[in-house]
Enzyme design. Structure first.
Site, PDB file in Angstrom:
ATOM      1  N   VAL A  25       0.838  -1.204   0.000  1.00  0.00           N
ATOM      2  CA  VAL A  25       0.000   0.000   0.000  1.00  0.00           C
ATOM      3  C   VAL A  25       0.876   1.258   0.000  1.00  0.00           C
ATOM      4  O   VAL A  25       0.648   2.190  -0.781  1.00  0.00           O
ATOM      5  CB  VAL A  25      -0.964   0.005   1.213  1.00  0.00           C
ATOM      6  CG1 VAL A  25      -1.888   1.216   1.146  1.00  0.00           C
ATOM      7  CG2 VAL A  25      -1.774  -1.290   1.267  1.00  0.00           C
ATOM      8  N   VAL A  44      -6.242  20.313  -2.159  1.00  0.00           N
ATOM      9  CA  VAL A  44      -6.050  20.609  -0.730  1.00  0.00           C
ATOM     10  C   VAL A  44      -6.079  22.116  -0.473  1.00  0.00           C
ATOM     11  O   VAL A  44      -6.539  22.571   0.574  1.00  0.00           O
ATOM     12  CB  VAL A  44      -4.711  19.975  -0.239  1.00  0.00           C
ATOM     13  CG1 VAL A  44      -4.292  20.520   1.113  1.00  0.00           C
ATOM     14  CG2 VAL A  44      -4.830  18.454  -0.205  1.00  0.00           C
ATOM     15  N   LYS A 114      -6.505  -2.423  10.202  1.00  0.00           N
ATOM     16  CA  LYS A 114      -7.756  -2.912  10.834  1.00  0.00           C
ATOM     17  C   LYS A 114      -7.512  -3.608  12.163  1.00  0.00           C
ATOM     18  O   LYS A 114      -8.292  -3.471  13.102  1.00  0.00           O
ATOM     19  CB  LYS A 114      -8.500  -3.860   9.895  1.00  0.00           C
ATOM     20  CG  LYS A 114      -7.660  -5.026   9.393  1.00  0.00           C
ATOM     21  CD  LYS A 114      -7.730  -5.137   7.908  1.00  0.00           C
ATOM     22  CE  LYS A 114      -6.416  -5.602   7.355  1.00  0.00           C
ATOM     23  NZ  LYS A 114      -6.385  -5.683   5.924  1.00  0.00           N
ATOM     24  N   GLU A 138     -10.437   4.912   6.526  1.00  0.00           N
ATOM     25  CA  GLU A 138     -11.301   4.358   5.467  1.00  0.00           C
ATOM     26  C   GLU A 138     -10.739   3.049   4.905  1.00  0.00           C
ATOM     27  O   GLU A 138     -11.485   2.105   4.617  1.00  0.00           O
ATOM     28  CB  GLU A 138     -11.449   5.390   4.343  1.00  0.00           C
ATOM     29  CG  GLU A 138     -12.338   4.955   3.207  1.00  0.00           C
ATOM     30  CD  GLU A 138     -13.794   4.797   3.620  1.00  0.00           C
ATOM     31  OE1 GLU A 138     -14.450   5.801   3.893  1.00  0.00           O
ATOM     32  OE2 GLU A 138     -14.262   3.646   3.677  1.00  0.00           O
ATOM     33  N   VAL A 141     -11.252  -1.012   6.231  1.00  0.00           N
ATOM     34  CA  VAL A 141     -12.345  -1.939   5.913  1.00  0.00           C
ATOM     35  C   VAL A 141     -12.620  -1.893   4.408  1.00  0.00           C
ATOM     36  O   VAL A 141     -12.900  -0.836   3.851  1.00  0.00           O
ATOM     37  CB  VAL A 141     -13.643  -1.582   6.669  1.00  0.00           C
ATOM     38  CG1 VAL A 141     -14.757  -2.568   6.308  1.00  0.00           C
ATOM     39  CG2 VAL A 141     -13.415  -1.583   8.168  1.00  0.00           C
ATOM     40  N   ILE A 145     -13.238   0.488  -1.188  1.00  0.00           N
ATOM     41  CA  ILE A 145     -14.681   0.779  -1.141  1.00  0.00           C
ATOM     42  C   ILE A 145     -14.988   1.809  -0.052  1.00  0.00           C
ATOM     43  O   ILE A 145     -14.667   1.591   1.112  1.00  0.00           O
ATOM     44  CB  ILE A 145     -15.487  -0.511  -0.858  1.00  0.00           C
ATOM     45  CG1 ILE A 145     -15.087  -1.615  -1.834  1.00  0.00           C
ATOM     46  CG2 ILE A 145     -16.973  -0.237  -0.908  1.00  0.00           C
ATOM     47  CD1 ILE A 145     -15.668  -2.971  -1.493  1.00  0.00           C
ATOM     48  N   ASP A 210      -9.373 -11.557  10.267  1.00  0.00           N
ATOM     49  CA  ASP A 210      -9.382 -10.304   9.510  1.00  0.00           C
ATOM     50  C   ASP A 210     -10.817  -9.789   9.352  1.00  0.00           C
ATOM     51  O   ASP A 210     -11.102  -8.614   9.591  1.00  0.00           O
ATOM     52  CB  ASP A 210      -8.732 -10.555   8.136  1.00  0.00           C
ATOM     53  CG  ASP A 210      -8.786  -9.339   7.239  1.00  0.00           C
ATOM     54  OD1 ASP A 210      -7.919  -8.465   7.366  1.00  0.00           O
ATOM     55  OD2 ASP A 210      -9.718  -9.262   6.406  1.00  0.00           O
ATOM     56  N   LYS A 214     -12.741  -6.283  10.919  1.00  0.00           N
ATOM     57  CA  LYS A 214     -13.535  -5.347  10.120  1.00  0.00           C
ATOM     58  C   LYS A 214     -14.966  -5.262  10.637  1.00  0.00           C
ATOM     59  O   LYS A 214     -15.572  -4.186  10.648  1.00  0.00           O
ATOM     60  CB  LYS A 214     -13.501  -5.770   8.650  1.00  0.00           C
ATOM     61  CG  LYS A 214     -12.112  -5.583   8.045  1.00  0.00           C
ATOM     62  CD  LYS A 214     -11.928  -6.359   6.772  1.00  0.00           C
ATOM     63  CE  LYS A 214     -10.545  -6.123   6.171  1.00  0.00           C
ATOM     64  NZ  LYS A 214     -10.257  -7.031   5.053  1.00  0.00           N
ATOM     65  N   GLY A 315      -5.390  -4.847  -2.262  1.00  0.00           N
ATOM     66  CA  GLY A 315      -4.460  -4.528  -3.346  1.00  0.00           C
ATOM     67  C   GLY A 315      -3.858  -3.157  -3.107  1.00  0.00           C
ATOM     68  O   GLY A 315      -4.506  -2.280  -2.519  1.00  0.00           O
TER      69      GLY A 315
HETATM   70  P1  NAP Z   1       3.433  -4.716   3.773  1.00  0.00           P
HETATM   71  O1  NAP Z   1       3.497  -4.892   2.306  1.00  0.00           O
HETATM   72  O2  NAP Z   1       3.840  -5.814   4.679  1.00  0.00           O
HETATM   73  O3  NAP Z   1       4.321  -3.413   4.116  1.00  0.00           O
HETATM   74  C1  NAP Z   1       4.661  -3.041   5.421  1.00  0.00           C
HETATM   75  C2  NAP Z   1       5.691  -1.936   5.362  1.00  0.00           C
HETATM   76  O4  NAP Z   1       5.972  -1.518   6.703  1.00  0.00           O
HETATM   77  C3  NAP Z   1       7.018  -2.356   4.741  1.00  0.00           C
HETATM   78  O5  NAP Z   1       7.511  -1.347   3.897  1.00  0.00           O
HETATM   79  C4  NAP Z   1       7.949  -2.529   5.944  1.00  0.00           C
HETATM   80  O6  NAP Z   1       9.298  -2.233   5.675  1.00  0.00           O
HETATM   81  C5  NAP Z   1       7.406  -1.484   6.876  1.00  0.00           C
HETATM   82  N1  NAP Z   1       7.696  -1.766   8.272  1.00  0.00           N
HETATM   83  C6  NAP Z   1       7.420  -2.883   8.972  1.00  0.00           C
HETATM   84  N2  NAP Z   1       7.843  -2.753  10.249  1.00  0.00           N
HETATM   85  C7  NAP Z   1       8.397  -1.527  10.335  1.00  0.00           C
HETATM   86  C8  NAP Z   1       9.026  -0.827  11.369  1.00  0.00           C
HETATM   87  N3  NAP Z   1       9.168  -1.337  12.589  1.00  0.00           N
HETATM   88  N4  NAP Z   1       9.483   0.426  11.107  1.00  0.00           N
HETATM   89  C9  NAP Z   1       9.371   0.971   9.880  1.00  0.00           C
HETATM   90  N5  NAP Z   1       8.770   0.337   8.843  1.00  0.00           N
HETATM   91  C10 NAP Z   1       8.307  -0.895   9.075  1.00  0.00           C
HETATM   92  O7  NAP Z   1       1.978  -4.267   4.229  1.00  0.00           O
HETATM   93  P2  NAP Z   1       0.783  -3.728   3.287  1.00  0.00           P
HETATM   94  O8  NAP Z   1       0.148  -4.865   2.592  1.00  0.00           O
HETATM   95  O9  NAP Z   1       1.243  -2.558   2.539  1.00  0.00           O
HETATM   96  O10 NAP Z   1      -0.264  -3.281   4.422  1.00  0.00           O
HETATM   97  C11 NAP Z   1      -0.072  -2.075   5.166  1.00  0.00           C
HETATM   98  C12 NAP Z   1      -1.323  -1.817   6.012  1.00  0.00           C
HETATM   99  O11 NAP Z   1      -2.442  -1.686   5.135  1.00  0.00           O
HETATM  100  C13 NAP Z   1      -1.693  -2.948   6.979  1.00  0.00           C
HETATM  101  O12 NAP Z   1      -2.240  -2.403   8.147  1.00  0.00           O
HETATM  102  C14 NAP Z   1      -2.743  -3.727   6.222  1.00  0.00           C
HETATM  103  O13 NAP Z   1      -3.616  -4.431   7.085  1.00  0.00           O
HETATM  104  C15 NAP Z   1      -3.454  -2.600   5.522  1.00  0.00           C
HETATM  105  N6  NAP Z   1      -4.181  -3.010   4.323  1.00  0.00           N
HETATM  106  C16 NAP Z   1      -3.530  -3.663   3.332  1.00  0.00           C
HETATM  107  C17 NAP Z   1      -4.228  -4.043   2.199  1.00  0.00           C
HETATM  108  C18 NAP Z   1      -3.523  -4.754   1.070  1.00  0.00           C
HETATM  109  O14 NAP Z   1      -4.193  -5.085   0.075  1.00  0.00           O
HETATM  110  N7  NAP Z   1      -2.240  -5.013   1.154  1.00  0.00           N
HETATM  111  C19 NAP Z   1      -5.606  -3.758   2.091  1.00  0.00           C
HETATM  112  C20 NAP Z   1      -6.242  -3.057   3.120  1.00  0.00           C
HETATM  113  C21 NAP Z   1      -5.516  -2.688   4.232  1.00  0.00           C
HETATM  114  P3  NAP Z   1      10.170  -3.135   4.649  1.00  0.00           P
HETATM  115  O15 NAP Z   1       9.633  -2.774   3.276  1.00  0.00           O
HETATM  116  O16 NAP Z   1      11.555  -2.648   4.860  1.00  0.00           O
HETATM  117  O17 NAP Z   1       9.938  -4.548   5.027  1.00  0.00           O
END
Ligand code: NAP
Length: 441
Positions: A25, A44, A114, A138, A141, A145, A210, A214, A315
């Protein structure tokens, strides 16, 4: 600082953004921040400037000016020129502490987290309110959407009675594929992992954690009451078999993992029910056509009636859309003064256990092929006060099957009936027990 003083200080000044996390993300959020500076400035009313991006591993190659990267998120959050903190690390710590510190310093926070919001929304919202800051979530969840803002703002004058949806793309992909191909759960899970629809450790998705997070967030905002993930009744999809899907089809139904939040009156007391389980829904129900990794949420309210929200629930780019929308709102508030709506938990409704919730059951069993079995099984349902809506008898000899669909009754009585039936001599095996949703009777 008062709002007027803040506005005066902000006048003409850019809005400084810190992004914590540059994974799926975060990468998309950063890309948009860099590529769309002109549009963002117009929307903005001030320049939006990316001050820095915190990651864990500084050595990893990333598509960003490396001088913006840091592995010290706390220092980034604490910078004086950061006004809005976008938390995209995930998990509870260090995300919780970083967000609390940002809010305590009067910075607005956007999060897609979440798990954190479902467990700690109370403390985080209190910190936002005390420090005159925005806290928007937003993206927590159903990804892209818009559902949090419609519930907290568009429907702020209405009374929401029910929010039910498919809010986990991984499990929806698995159930849709099982339904389409007739394949077993384990095979489809492996395929989902290979295609990137399931994580290496799929527990949070397939066990319903998960979806429960939500549901807690949705129930809290829909009913103005605090509901946490631990209040949500939860069953995952790991026990669903290809046979369940096939049997569902015979009743013109499919199986979906549903997150259901309801306002109920039980014994004259208004309560909230929040629950996650795989359930049969009729093919003509709006949620039955939500397939693959898509999400949908159906909201039912007193005046608006039924509203349906549908789209990509996960995504990088879709989730970034929701994050950026929140970010623009928070940045505008910095420029124009004022804050978004604060959390509202005034109704303070108790959460009811699943036992007291009226549900419908679908029970499929292998039975002895002899006279009187149907009557004995029907009598057991009647003994527990559960009335039968439909019965189907199939096969003969070793393949004799009996499928019973019940009318609504307290879940406690439905499950007690199933336990009693499992003990009957004439019932060889109860092989499928699912709830039935999306029907009136
Ligand atoms: P991700 O791909 O695992 O990315 C996590 C990021 O956080 C990585 O860049 C990681 O660094 C960094 N990180 C982890 N621990 C850290 C720390 N202690 N200090 C600094 N940076 C740190 O996660 P994601 O899929 O993007 O998801 C991010 C959030 O969005 C989560 O809360 C997830 O539940 C939510 N979300 C995700 C999706 C989805 O489709 N992916 C959808 C809805 C909500 P490195 O890159 O160096 O490992």
């Amino acid at each position: 600082m008062t709002e007027q003083a803040e506005m005066a200080e902000q006048a003409g000044r850019p809005v400084g953004i810190a992004v914590l996390g540059m994974g799926n993300v975060g990468t998309e959020v950063v890309r948009n921040l860099v590529e769309k500076t002109n549009d963002l400035r117009s929307r903005v009313g001030a320049t939006v400037e990316l001050r820095g991006v915190a990651v864990r591993d500084l050595a990893r190659a990333r598509d960003i000016d490396s001088s913006l990267l840091t592995d010290d998120p706390q220092s980034l959050v604490g910078r004086d020129d950061v006004d809005v903190v976008v938390e995209l690390i995930g998990g509870i710590e260090p995300a919780r502490t970083l967000i609390l510190n940002a809010l305590k310093a009067g910075k607005s926070v956007i999060t897609a987290n979440k798990a954190l919001m479902a467990a700690h929304a109370g403390a985080l919202s209190a910190a936002a309110a005390a420090n005159h800051a925005d806290l928007y979530f937003e993206a927590a969840v159903a990804g892209a959407i818009p559902v949090i803002r419609p519930l907290t703002q568009s429907l702020a004058g209405d009374s929401v009675n029910r929010v039910a949806g498919i809010v986990n793309g991984t499990t929806n992909y698995i159930l849709s594929a099982m339904d389409e191909t007739g394949a077993d759960y384990a095979d489809v899970l492996t395929e989902a992992g290979e295609l990137g629809y399931a994580e290496a450790d799929p527990t949070a998705d397939v066990e319903g954690y998960d979806a429960a997070s939500k549901a807690a967030i949705l129930a809290s905002i829909a009913f103005h009451s605090r509901v946490t993930a631990s209040d949500v009744y939860r069953e995952g999809i790991t026990e669903i078999t290809a046979e369940d899907l096939q049997a569902a089809k015979k009743f013109d139904c499919t199986v979906k993992l549903l997150s259901i939040c309801e306002r109920l009156t039980i014994d004259g007391v208004e309560k909230v029910s929040a629950r996650v389980y795989p359930a049969l829904i009729p093919h003509d129900h709006p949620l039955a056509t939500v397939n693959g990794a898509f999400n949908a949420v159906v909201v039912e309210s007193e005046n608006a009636g039924r509203l349906m929200f549908y789209g990509q629930g996960a995504g990088g780019a879709p989730t970034a859309s929701a994050v950026l929308g929140d970010m623009v709102m928070a940045a505008r508030n910095r420029v124009n003064g004022g804050r978004g709506p604060l959390e509202s938990t005034y109704a303070n409704l108790p959460v009811t256990p699943i036992d007291d919730v009226e549900t419908r059951y679908y029970v499929a069993m292998k039975v002895a092929d002899k006279a009187g079995v149907l009557e004995q099984v029907a009598a057991e349902f009647a003994n527990h006060g559960v009335s039968i809506s439909a019965v189907r008898q199939e096969g003969a000899g070793e393949n004799a099957r009996l499928i019973v669909v019940t009318h609504r009754a307290p879940d406690r009585d439905q499950s007690a009936t199933v336990r009693a039936i499992e003990e009957m001599d004439s019932v060889i095996k109860v092989y499928s027990v699912l709830r039935l949703e999306g029907t009136d009777d």
